[in-house]
Design a protein around this motif. Structure first.
Motif, mmCIF file in Angstrom:
data_model
loop_
_atom_site.group_PDB
_atom_site.id
_atom_site.type_symbol
_atom_site.label_atom_id
_atom_site.label_comp_id
_atom_site.label_asym_id
_atom_site.label_seq_id
_atom_site.Cartn_x
_atom_site.Cartn_y
_atom_site.Cartn_z
ATOM 1 N N ALA A 117 0.843 -1.207 0.000
ATOM 2 C CA ALA A 117 0.000 0.000 0.000
ATOM 3 C C ALA A 117 0.876 1.254 0.000
ATOM 4 N N GLY A 118 1.909 1.272 0.853
ATOM 5 C CA GLY A 118 2.821 2.419 0.907
ATOM 6 C C GLY A 118 3.514 2.662 -0.427
ATOM 7 N N GLN A 119 3.951 1.571 -1.072
ATOM 8 C CA GLN A 119 4.619 1.686 -2.382
ATOM 9 C C GLN A 119 3.671 2.224 -3.450
ATOM 10 N N LEU A 120 2.442 1.706 -3.462
ATOM 11 C CA LEU A 120 1.478 2.108 -4.496
ATOM 12 C C LEU A 120 1.063 3.570 -4.345
ATOM 13 N N ILE A 121 0.845 4.002 -3.103
ATOM 14 C CA ILE A 121 0.487 5.416 -2.875
ATOM 15 C C ILE A 121 1.617 6.312 -3.378
ATOM 16 N N SER A 122 2.851 5.914 -3.088
ATOM 17 C CA SER A 122 4.029 6.698 -3.495
ATOM 18 C C SER A 122 4.207 6.700 -5.009
ATOM 19 N N THR A 123 4.164 5.517 -5.625
ATOM 20 C CA THR A 123 4.448 5.364 -7.055
ATOM 21 C C THR A 123 3.390 6.019 -7.927
ATOM 22 N N TRP A 124 2.125 5.799 -7.602
ATOM 23 C CA TRP A 124 1.021 6.269 -8.449
ATOM 24 C C TRP A 124 0.472 7.618 -8.000
ATOM 25 N N ARG A 125 1.095 8.236 -6.988
ATOM 26 C CA ARG A 125 0.643 9.541 -6.491
ATOM 27 C C ARG A 125 -0.851 9.504 -6.197
ATOM 28 N N VAL A 126 -1.229 8.542 -5.386
ATOM 29 C CA VAL A 126 -2.636 8.329 -5.050
ATOM 30 C C VAL A 126 -3.190 9.564 -4.342
ATOM 31 N N THR A 127 -4.367 10.013 -4.803
ATOM 32 C CA THR A 127 -4.982 11.222 -4.237
ATOM 33 C C THR A 127 -6.103 10.900 -3.256
ATOM 34 N N SER A 128 -6.672 9.689 -3.352
ATOM 35 C CA SER A 128 -7.853 9.362 -2.551
ATOM 36 C C SER A 128 -7.755 7.923 -2.059
ATOM 37 N N TRP A 129 -8.028 7.737 -0.778
ATOM 38 C CA TRP A 129 -7.946 6.385 -0.206
ATOM 39 C C TRP A 129 -9.068 6.180 0.806
ATOM 40 N N THR A 130 -10.007 5.331 0.451
ATOM 41 C CA THR A 130 -11.069 4.912 1.374
ATOM 42 C C THR A 130 -10.643 3.585 1.978
ATOM 43 N N ASN A 131 -10.720 3.469 3.306
ATOM 44 C CA ASN A 131 -10.140 2.292 3.957
ATOM 45 C C ASN A 131 -10.880 1.936 5.234
ATOM 46 N N ILE A 132 -10.386 0.905 5.882
ATOM 47 C CA ILE A 132 -10.811 0.549 7.230
ATOM 48 C C ILE A 132 -9.705 1.070 8.152
ATOM 49 N N PRO A 133 -10.036 1.745 9.246
ATOM 50 C CA PRO A 133 -8.995 2.359 10.086
ATOM 51 C C PRO A 133 -7.847 1.443 10.483
ATOM 52 N N THR A 134 -8.105 0.127 10.639
ATOM 53 C CA THR A 134 -7.010 -0.782 11.009
ATOM 54 C C THR A 134 -5.906 -0.795 9.949
ATOM 55 N N MET A 135 -6.264 -0.498 8.679
ATOM 56 C CA MET A 135 -5.257 -0.447 7.618
ATOM 57 C C MET A 135 -4.304 0.729 7.839
ATOM 58 N N VAL A 136 -4.864 1.870 8.204
ATOM 59 C CA VAL A 136 -4.033 3.056 8.460
ATOM 60 C C VAL A 136 -3.104 2.801 9.646
ATOM 61 N N ILE A 137 -3.661 2.210 10.694
ATOM 62 C CA ILE A 137 -2.863 1.883 11.895
ATOM 63 C C ILE A 137 -1.695 0.979 11.500
ATOM 64 N N ASP A 138 -1.985 -0.025 10.668
ATOM 65 C CA ASP A 138 -0.965 -0.986 10.244
ATOM 66 C C ASP A 138 0.112 -0.317 9.385
ATOM 67 N N LEU A 139 -0.311 0.544 8.442
ATOM 68 C CA LEU A 139 0.656 1.230 7.580
ATOM 69 C C LEU A 139 1.577 2.129 8.395
ATOM 70 N N LEU A 140 1.018 2.882 9.332
ATOM 71 C CA LEU A 140 1.831 3.785 10.154
ATOM 72 C C LEU A 140 2.824 3.020 11.030
ATOM 73 N N ALA A 141 2.494 1.744 11.315
ATOM 74 C CA ALA A 141 3.370 0.926 12.164
ATOM 75 C C ALA A 141 4.448 0.192 11.382
#
Length: 570
Positions: free
Chosen positions: A298-322
Motif C-alpha cells: 500500500a505504501g509503495q502504491l500510494i508513493s508510485t502512483w501519487r494516489v490522491t484518494s484512499w477509502t479504507n478501514i482504520p485498522t489499515m491506516v494503523i498498520d501502515l503507520l506501524a
C-alpha cells in the motif's frame, strides 16, 4: 416526471451549517443504467488507465471491451435479462470487467465474499436461484463443491474461471508471501450438471450482443447481508439506488477524472463496490487495485502512483503507520482519506493531521443504504463520529419502541430514508416489512444501530440493537456462526459472543455445550480447527469455551446478552 418528484426534499437541519458550501443537499441523478457509466468513460478517455494491477494498466477502452466479451459469453451460455450471476474473487481487473459484463448482459450481480467456504456458498446458489457463476480459479473448486452438494435441479449450469495472472505481466512485483497464491495454476473443476469455461474463451467470444435495456428501476445488484436471525439476506439494489450514491460519493470527495484512488477494501462489499469501483468509473478516474491488504505494498502504491484518494478501514491506516519501512513512503499526494467499519483511534487521526494535514473523514452506512448514509464533511470532520446524513438522506434518532423522535443528545435507533436505500430483501417480504417504519408520514429504514445526535447535527453511535460483532470492519453475525457450528456432530449447543481485541476491536468467541458422548473426546482446538474448515476465517471463533449448560430464559431462549456482559466484565 417533474424535478420535485425526482429530487426528494431534505429538510433543513442543524448539520447544514457545516455542509460543504460547494454541494447541494440533494441531487438529481442520471436516468441511465450503471453500465452506461463505463460506456461514457470509455468514449471520453479511451486510452487512459482505468485500472492498475501490479505491473499492468487496463485502459477504459480495454475494460469496456473485456466487459462486452463477458456479456457476450454469458448470453451465449443462456443468461437472460434479470438472471442472477455469482461473482466470486478477490479484487482484480476481472472482477470489475465481470461486474460490468453482467450488467451489459442485462443480468444482476450477486457479489460473494471470497472467504466463504462450500457450506456457506450453497446459500448463494440456492437463495437467488443462480445457474451461472464467475469465479477466480483458487475459489472455483470450493464453489463447484457447494454446487455438487445440492439437488441436481439447483446446481450451477455454467462456471467461468479466471486466474489472477490473466491480468498481470511476466514479472509483477508482488509481496513474497503472495507469490505462491497469485501464480498458482489450478485445475479446472467439473460440474455434473453443466460446463466450465476459461477466461480466454470468454475473451474470444464473438456472439453479437443483445441490446442493453435496463431502466433505473431494474434490479442491478444483490449483495447479501446477515442479521440477527438465520441465513444472509439479499439486498435488492436498483440501477437508480446504486447510481445515486455513485454520483453523491463522487461529489462529496471532490472527485474528478484526475483522481487516482487506492482500492483495497473488498469489491464484494458495498463500500468497495460503490465508493471504490463505481465512483472511479463514473468519473473516468484511475483506480489502483490491491487484491488483499499488505501495508508495504500500500505504501509503495500510494508513493508510485501519487494516489490522491484512499477509502479504507482504520485498522489499515494503523498498520501502515506501524510499518518499519514507513519513512520510505511518500503520502503527500493524498488529498482525501476516510473510511468506516470501525472507529478511528483519536491518536492515529491526530498523527495523520499533524504529519500530512489530512483530516480522516469517518463514515457510516449499511449494505441496505448502498454504503454511505452518513459521512463527515471533508472540510469539517469530527473524530470518533459517524458524520452527518449524506447527500439526499434524511436521518433521525427515534425511540425503538414508541417510534418518537429522541431529544438532542439522547440515544435511540438511527433511521434513514433517501434515494440510495434498497427496495427490500430478496424473497423476504416479512423481513422487508420489519426493516421499515413509518415516521412523519414517510417510510424510513431501521438501521438497528443505537446512536445520538449532538447540537451540531452530527451522529454518534452508542450501541447496537442488532446482535453483531465488528472484527476489523468485518461484520460477524452470531446467529449465522451458530447455525454453522450446529452442524458439528459433537456440538449440542453454541452461543457466539464478541470479545475485546486490541487490534481487531472485537473477535469472536463461542461458548459451547458438547454432546455427552463427545465430552473428553473433542477439544476446544478441535472445534476451532473445524470452524476454519467450514466458514470464512473472519467468522471463526478465536476462542472456544466449553460449559456444562448455557443460561436460558423462562421461555427457553439462550440469554446471550448475559454471556456478553460476563465477557465484558472479565
Amino acid at each position: 416526471m417533474n424535478h420535485a418528484e425526482q429530487v426528494p426534499a431534505v429538510p433543513e437541519r442543524a448539520h447544514h451549517r457545516f455542509w460543504p458550501k460547494r454541494l447541494p443537499h440533494s441531487i438529481q441523478t442520471p436516468r441511465t443504467s450503471m453500465w452506461f457509466n463505463l460506456e461514457v468513460s470509455a468514449q471520453r478517455y479511451p486510452d487512459k488507465p482505468a485500472l492498475v494491477f501490479f505491473d499492468q494498466s487496463v485502459s477504459y477502452s480495454e475494460l469496456k471491451h473485456q466487459a462486452e466479451r463477458v456479456a457476450s459469453h454469458l448470453q451465449a451460455k443462456g443468461v437472460k435479462a434479470g438472471d442472477r450471476v455469482i461473482l466470486l474473487m478477490q479484487n482484480c481487473p476481472q472482477w470489475i470487467a465481470s461486474y460490468y459484463g453482467i450488467l451489459r448482459a442485462n443480468a444482476v450481480v450477486v457479489p460473494v465474499n471470497p472467504m466463504n467456504r462450500a457450506e456457506e456458498l450453497k446459500h448463494y446458489i440456492t437463495d437467488p436461484d443462480v445457474r451461472v457463476a464467475i469465479s477466480a480459479a483458487d475459489l472455483a473448486g470450493e464453489l463447484a463443491k457447494a454446487s455438487e452438494a445440492l439437488p441436481e435441479a439447483q446446481r450451477l449450469q455454467h462456471l467461468l474461471v479466471t486466474h489472477y495472472t490473466d491480468a498481470v505481466g511476466a514479472q509483477p512485483e508482488v509481496p513474497s508471501t503472495w507469490v505462491a497464491w497469485l501464480e498458482a495454476r489450478h485445475p479446472q473443476p467439473t460440474l455434473s450438471a453443466g460446463d466450465v469455461s476459461d477466461w480466454s474463451e470468454a475473451m474470444a467470444c464473438t456472439q453479437a450482443l443483445l441490446p442493453h435495456d435496463r431502466a433505473p428501476e431494474d434490479l442491478c445488484v444483490l449483495p447479501y447481508t446477515s442479521g440477527t436471525t438465520g441465513l444472509p439476506k439479499g439486498c435488492m439494489h436498483t440501477h437508480a439506488s446504486m447510481m445515486h450514491n455513485t454520483v453523491a460519493a463522487s461529489l462529496w470527495g471532490n472527485g474528478s477524472s484526475e483522481n487516482t484512488a487506492l482500492l483495497v477494501v473488498p469489491l464484494f462489499h458495498i463500500t468497495g463496490m460503490v465508493t471504490g469501483m463505481h465512483t472511479g468509473i463514473y468519473l473516468g478516474a484511475t483506480t489502483v487495485l490491491m487484491p488483499r491488504w499488505d501495508r508495504d505494498l500500500a505504501g509503495q502504491l500510494i508513493s508510485t502512483w501519487r494516489v490522491t484518494s484512499w477509502t479504507n478501514i482504520p485498522t489499515m491506516v494503523i498498520d501502515l503507520l506501524a510499518s518499519p519501512h514507513f519513512n520510505q513512503y511518500d503520502l503527500t499526494s493524498l488529498a482525501y482519506i476516510g473510511g468506516g467499519g470501525a472507529a478511528m483511534p483519536q491518536a492515529v487521526a491526530q498523527r495523520l493531521q499533524d504529519a500530512y494535514g489530512l483530516k480522516f473523514a469517518e463514515g457510516y452506512g449499511l449494505t441496505e443504504t448502498a454504503a454511505p448514509s452518513h459521512s463527515n464533511p471533508p472540510d469539517a470532520p469530527k473524530q470518533q463520529c459517524l458524520g452527518v446524513p449524506f447527500i439526499g438522506v434524511d436521518s433521525r434518532v427515534i425511540d425503538p419502541d414508541t417510534l418518537k423522535e429522541m431529544p438532542m443528545g439522547e440515544a435511540g435507533e438511527i433511521i434513514m430514508r433517501g434515494p440510495s436505500v434498497f427496495s427490500g430483501y430478496w424473497k423476504r417480504p416479512d423481513a422487508t416489512e420489519a426493516a421499515f417504519v413509518e415516521f412523519e408520514g414517510q417510510r424510513y429504514f431501521r438501521s438497528g444501530d443505537l446512536g445520538r445526535v449532538d447540537e451540531d447535527g452530527y451522529f454518534f453511535i452508542t450501541d447496537r440493537l442488532k446482535r453483531m460483532i465488528n472484527a476489523s470492519g468485518f461484520k460477524v453475525w452470531p446467529a449465522e456462526v451458530e447455525a454453522l457450528m450446529f452442524r458439528h456432530p459433537a456440538i449440542a449447543e453454541a452461543c457466539v459472543i464478541g470479545t475485546q481485541d486490541d487490534y481487531r476491536g472485537e473477535s469472536v468467541k463461542a461458548v459451547v455445550v458438547l454432546r455427552a458422548e463427545a465430552r473428553g473426546q473433542v477439544s476446544e482446538q478441535d472445534i476451532v480447527d473445524w470452524c476454519r474448515e467450514n466458514m470464512a476465517v473472519y467468522k471463526c471463533p478465536k476462542v472456544v469455551q466449553f460449559v456444562e449448560a448455557l443460561p436460558k430464559s423462562g421461555s427457553g431462549k439462550v440469554m446471550w446478552r448475559l454471556l456478553q456482559e460476563k465477557e465484558a466484565d472479565a
